[in-house]
Design a protein around this motif. Structure first.
Motif, PDB file in Angstrom:
ATOM      1  N   ALA A  48       4.138  22.616  -1.288  1.00  0.00           N
ATOM      2  CA  ALA A  48       5.539  22.846  -0.894  1.00  0.00           C
ATOM      3  C   ALA A  48       6.132  21.581  -0.295  1.00  0.00           C
ATOM      4  O   ALA A  48       7.311  21.270  -0.501  1.00  0.00           O
ATOM      5  N   GLY A  49       5.331  20.826   0.441  1.00  0.00           N
ATOM      6  CA  GLY A  49       5.791  19.582   1.030  1.00  0.00           C
ATOM      7  C   GLY A  49       4.832  18.451   0.730  1.00  0.00           C
ATOM      8  O   GLY A  49       3.618  18.657   0.589  1.00  0.00           O
ATOM      9  N   ARG A  50       5.355  17.247   0.602  1.00  0.00           N
ATOM     10  CA  ARG A  50       4.545  16.052   0.355  1.00  0.00           C
ATOM     11  C   ARG A  50       5.082  14.914   1.215  1.00  0.00           C
ATOM     12  O   ARG A  50       6.257  14.866   1.554  1.00  0.00           O
ATOM     13  N   ILE A  51       4.190  13.986   1.530  1.00  0.00           N
ATOM     14  CA  ILE A  51       4.559  12.823   2.332  1.00  0.00           C
ATOM     15  C   ILE A  51       4.057  11.569   1.640  1.00  0.00           C
ATOM     16  O   ILE A  51       2.944  11.540   1.110  1.00  0.00           O
ATOM     17  N   GLU A  52       4.886  10.534   1.638  1.00  0.00           N
ATOM     18  CA  GLU A  52       4.474   9.227   1.155  1.00  0.00           C
ATOM     19  C   GLU A  52       4.789   8.188   2.223  1.00  0.00           C
ATOM     20  O   GLU A  52       5.813   8.280   2.903  1.00  0.00           O
ATOM     21  N   LEU A  53       3.907   7.219   2.369  1.00  0.00           N
ATOM     22  CA  LEU A  53       4.146   6.113   3.284  1.00  0.00           C
ATOM     23  C   LEU A  53       3.859   4.822   2.544  1.00  0.00           C
ATOM     24  O   LEU A  53       2.744   4.581   2.091  1.00  0.00           O
ATOM     25  N   TYR A  54       4.891   3.980   2.430  1.00  0.00           N
ATOM     26  CA  TYR A  54       4.775   2.719   1.700  1.00  0.00           C
ATOM     27  C   TYR A  54       5.006   1.562   2.661  1.00  0.00           C
ATOM     28  O   TYR A  54       5.912   1.595   3.511  1.00  0.00           O
ATOM     29  N   THR A 110      11.101  20.637  -9.061  1.00  0.00           N
ATOM     30  CA  THR A 110      12.225  19.995  -8.373  1.00  0.00           C
ATOM     31  C   THR A 110      11.943  19.910  -6.880  1.00  0.00           C
ATOM     32  O   THR A 110      11.455  20.861  -6.271  1.00  0.00           O
ATOM     33  N   SER A 111      12.245  18.740  -6.304  1.00  0.00           N
ATOM     34  CA  SER A 111      12.053  18.535  -4.871  1.00  0.00           C
ATOM     35  C   SER A 111      13.232  17.773  -4.301  1.00  0.00           C
ATOM     36  O   SER A 111      13.850  16.938  -4.980  1.00  0.00           O
ATOM     37  N   VAL A 112      13.553  18.070  -3.060  1.00  0.00           N
ATOM     38  CA  VAL A 112      14.497  17.234  -2.327  1.00  0.00           C
ATOM     39  C   VAL A 112      13.678  16.255  -1.492  1.00  0.00           C
ATOM     40  O   VAL A 112      12.521  16.519  -1.161  1.00  0.00           O
ATOM     41  N   PHE A 113      14.270  15.092  -1.172  1.00  0.00           N
ATOM     42  CA  PHE A 113      13.518  14.104  -0.413  1.00  0.00           C
ATOM     43  C   PHE A 113      14.409  13.392   0.590  1.00  0.00           C
ATOM     44  O   PHE A 113      15.629  13.301   0.422  1.00  0.00           O
ATOM     45  N   LEU A 114      13.769  12.922   1.646  1.00  0.00           N
ATOM     46  CA  LEU A 114      14.400  12.068   2.647  1.00  0.00           C
ATOM     47  C   LEU A 114      13.611  10.777   2.690  1.00  0.00           C
ATOM     48  O   LEU A 114      12.399  10.777   2.906  1.00  0.00           O
ATOM     49  N   ASP A 115      14.305   9.669   2.470  1.00  0.00           N
ATOM     50  CA  ASP A 115      13.676   8.353   2.363  1.00  0.00           C
ATOM     51  C   ASP A 115      14.238   7.462   3.456  1.00  0.00           C
ATOM     52  O   ASP A 115      15.468   7.326   3.589  1.00  0.00           O
ATOM     53  N   ALA A 116      13.366   6.863   4.257  1.00  0.00           N
ATOM     54  CA  ALA A 116      13.787   5.944   5.308  1.00  0.00           C
ATOM     55  C   ALA A 116      13.101   4.598   5.071  1.00  0.00           C
ATOM     56  O   ALA A 116      11.910   4.545   4.778  1.00  0.00           O
ATOM     57  N   ALA A 145       0.852  -1.197   0.000  1.00  0.00           N
ATOM     58  CA  ALA A 145       0.000   0.000   0.000  1.00  0.00           C
ATOM     59  C   ALA A 145       0.883   1.240   0.000  1.00  0.00           C
ATOM     60  O   ALA A 145       1.942   1.260   0.628  1.00  0.00           O
ATOM     61  N   LEU A 146       0.441   2.261  -0.734  1.00  0.00           N
ATOM     62  CA  LEU A 146       1.155   3.539  -0.791  1.00  0.00           C
ATOM     63  C   LEU A 146       0.151   4.660  -0.557  1.00  0.00           C
ATOM     64  O   LEU A 146      -0.815   4.820  -1.313  1.00  0.00           O
ATOM     65  N   TRP A 147       0.397   5.435   0.498  1.00  0.00           N
ATOM     66  CA  TRP A 147      -0.457   6.589   0.818  1.00  0.00           C
ATOM     67  C   TRP A 147       0.317   7.859   0.509  1.00  0.00           C
ATOM     68  O   TRP A 147       1.483   8.013   0.900  1.00  0.00           O
ATOM     69  N   ARG A 148      -0.328   8.773  -0.230  1.00  0.00           N
ATOM     70  CA  ARG A 148       0.304  10.039  -0.595  1.00  0.00           C
ATOM     71  C   ARG A 148      -0.504  11.191  -0.004  1.00  0.00           C
ATOM     72  O   ARG A 148      -1.722  11.247  -0.174  1.00  0.00           O
ATOM     73  N   LEU A 149       0.190  12.114   0.636  1.00  0.00           N
ATOM     74  CA  LEU A 149      -0.427  13.326   1.171  1.00  0.00           C
ATOM     75  C   LEU A 149       0.229  14.520   0.504  1.00  0.00           C
ATOM     76  O   LEU A 149       1.445  14.701   0.581  1.00  0.00           O
ATOM     77  N   PRO A 164       8.667   5.364   4.944  1.00  0.00           N
ATOM     78  CA  PRO A 164       8.152   6.735   4.796  1.00  0.00           C
ATOM     79  C   PRO A 164       9.110   7.568   3.933  1.00  0.00           C
ATOM     80  O   PRO A 164      10.325   7.327   3.911  1.00  0.00           O
ATOM     81  N   LYS A 165       8.535   8.573   3.250  1.00  0.00           N
ATOM     82  CA  LYS A 165       9.326   9.426   2.372  1.00  0.00           C
ATOM     83  C   LYS A 165       8.752  10.830   2.417  1.00  0.00           C
ATOM     84  O   LYS A 165       7.539  11.014   2.292  1.00  0.00           O
ATOM     85  N   VAL A 166       9.610  11.830   2.590  1.00  0.00           N
ATOM     86  CA  VAL A 166       9.191  13.224   2.696  1.00  0.00           C
ATOM     87  C   VAL A 166       9.823  14.027   1.559  1.00  0.00           C
ATOM     88  O   VAL A 166      11.034  13.925   1.315  1.00  0.00           O
ATOM     89  N   PHE A 167       9.001  14.824   0.863  1.00  0.00           N
ATOM     90  CA  PHE A 167       9.467  15.676  -0.237  1.00  0.00           C
ATOM     91  C   PHE A 167       9.294  17.148   0.161  1.00  0.00           C
ATOM     92  O   PHE A 167       8.307  17.506   0.799  1.00  0.00           O
ATOM     93  N   TYR A 168      10.232  17.973  -0.289  1.00  0.00           N
ATOM     94  CA  TYR A 168      10.085  19.421  -0.110  1.00  0.00           C
ATOM     95  C   TYR A 168      10.470  20.102  -1.415  1.00  0.00           C
ATOM     96  O   TYR A 168      11.596  19.929  -1.932  1.00  0.00           O
TER      97      TYR A 168
END
Length: 465
Positions: A238-244, A281-287, A228-232, A271-275
């Motif tokens: 400006a910011g986005r969140i994904e949870l897989y 163009t966005s930077v992201f942090l993926d854990a 499952a992938l949830w996108r907010l 989880p993954k956070v985009f800014y």
């Protein structure tokens, strides 16, 4: 005599754009500019193709063209959404050129491929090289349906192989896929996916590397996966969140006295956070945390990975993502020794022309060992492919790859694997494709027992009713 056109017929744009409607036409107008004038794509827009109905062909099925194409006066442009692109591609029900069979409110897409291949080293062996001809048959079908806020699909694919001489290596694989894409509201999207598979490992690979006769037939396994992938957030946020999250399980069905040790269960949370730092163009942090459990072997582990990167998309030209980070692999058994190392993954797609696409993939990541004697495997690879549409009927795909495989365990070794491939696809009709190709695979190894090279040529026919 000089004729001056005072006003052109307007063009019309509809679908997944922010401001659909009629707009004044200007000579030299491109699809990119037309989309921009209409406020740009919505977050659900499919950006690789658009559909155009020409005013001079009112009875024709809308044609799919790239977003880099030209606009003509009087055009009606439809930008498909991710939920409706399958329906849009089917054309107008009842037309001879329509693709897909309308069943109530759903559309069914069937096709079948028949391929004849010749493999000069079917067991990927260094010494006892055996060649053979193989006939492949691959029937498949996909049923899709949906609404403006939801898309559903269910597909089946079969893959059958029949060897000319080595009939004990014949196989029949099966795969069932189901997915749902749900737009909960303007900022929340949920993607659900599940699949079950029955597959096999070719003799001469994985557990039977360099020993194809160690087993009398190919290992057969069942595989199941649910994710499952949830996108907010939206593309304009400006910011986005994904949870897989994903759960996968694999069980071997034959030769249990040997293969039970390869049964495995995996649970991933990511989880993954985009800014956003620009319009595209966005930077992201993926854990990522993955728990890997072997019910019949003492090689359980937990992987924890952090990636920092950037992703971008330039309309109709290039898009990509690059991330670098660190991964820790902690084994339950202390004597196996924990690992920590740098990882990276990069994916870049470039369209030098609307009919030509170049993809580059570069990564360094661990892979679960394929042999009982190995405890750890690290792959560093580079893949490049070039897809080119020479005409409306002729397309070629040229690919090349390299991967370095570092194996640790009872017998450590390092392999260098090189691949080269060419596929040519010719469309005789919308429903009939002829394809031919060639692949070369070479492996050098610090242990010469595992070095080999193999070549495969094939000719295939795909029928899409």
């Amino acid at each position: 005599i000089v004729v001056t056109i005072l006003r052109y017929r307007p063009y019309f744009i509809q679908g997944a754009v922010k401001k659909p409607g009629a707009y004044p036409f200007e000579p030299g107008l491109t699809m990119e500019k037309a989309v921009s004038v209409a406020g740009g794509f919505t977050e659900l827009a499919r950006k690789d193709k658009v559909f155009v109905a020409r005013e001079d062909r009112p009875r024709a099925v809308p044609q799919a063209i790239s977003v880099g194409g030209a606009v003509k006066a009087g055009d009606t442009i439809t930008i498909p959404a991710v939920f409706t692109c399958f329906v849009c591609e089917s054309g107008i029900p009842g037309q001879d050129d329509a693709y897909g069979m309308v069943i109530g409110s759903s559309i069914f897409y069937p096709d079948v491929e028949l391929r004849l291949a010749f493999d000069d080293n079917i067991f990927s062996d260094a010494d006892e090289v055996q060649s053979d001809s193989i006939v492949f048959l691959a029937p498949q079908g996909t049923l899709v349906t949906g609404t403006d806020n939801a898309f559903y699909s269910l597909s089946y694919g079969g893959f059958y192989g029949f060897y000319g001489d080595s009939s004990e290596d014949n196989f029949d694989d099966h795969k069932i896929n189901g997915q749902a894409k749900l737009l909960l509201n303007s900022k929340n999207q949920l993607d659900l996916h599940a699949q079950i598979m029955r597959g096999h490992d070719r003799r001469g690979t994985d557990l039977t590397e360099s020993q194809p006769n160690a087993l009398a037939a190919p290992p057969v396994w069942n595989f199941g996966q649910a994710d499952a992938l949830w996108r907010l957030g939206t593309s304009d946020s400006a910011g986005r969140i994904e949870l897989y999250t994903e759960y996968a399980t694999k069980r071997y069905q034959n030769f249990r006295n040997v293969l039970a040790q390869r049964d495995v269960d995996q649970l991933t949370v990511q989880p993954k956070v985009f800014y956003g730092i620009g319009s595209s163009t966005s930077v992201f942090l993926d854990a990522r945390r993955t728990t890997i459990d072997y019910p019949s072997a003492d090689i359980d582990s937990v992987e924890t990975e952090f990636l920092l990167g950037v992703t971008w998309s330039a309309l109709a030209k290039t898009e990509g993502s690059i991330g670098v980070g660190v991964l820790n692999k902690d084994f339950d058994q202390p004597d196996r020794g924990d690992r920590s190392f740098g990882t990276w993954q990069a994916s870049v797609t470039w369209l030098p022309r609307t009919y030509s696409e170049i993809k580059v993939l570069f990564s360094r990541k661990p892979k679960e060992p394929t042999r009982n004697t190995d405890t750890f495997q690290l792959n560093t690879g580079l893949d490049v492919s070039w897809t080119h549409e020479w005409t409306d009927r002729l397309e070629t795909v040229l690919s090349a790859g390299f991967v370095r495989v570092e194996r640790q365990g009872v017998a450590p070794r390092e392999d260098d694997v090189r691949t080269l491939g060419l596929n040519v696809d010719y469309k005789f009709r919308r429903w009939l494709h002829l394809n031919a190709g060639y692949t070369l695979r070479e492996r050098d190894s610090t242990d010469s027992t595992f070095a080999f090279d193999k070549q495969v040529v094939y000719l295939g026919l795909t029928v899409t009713p």
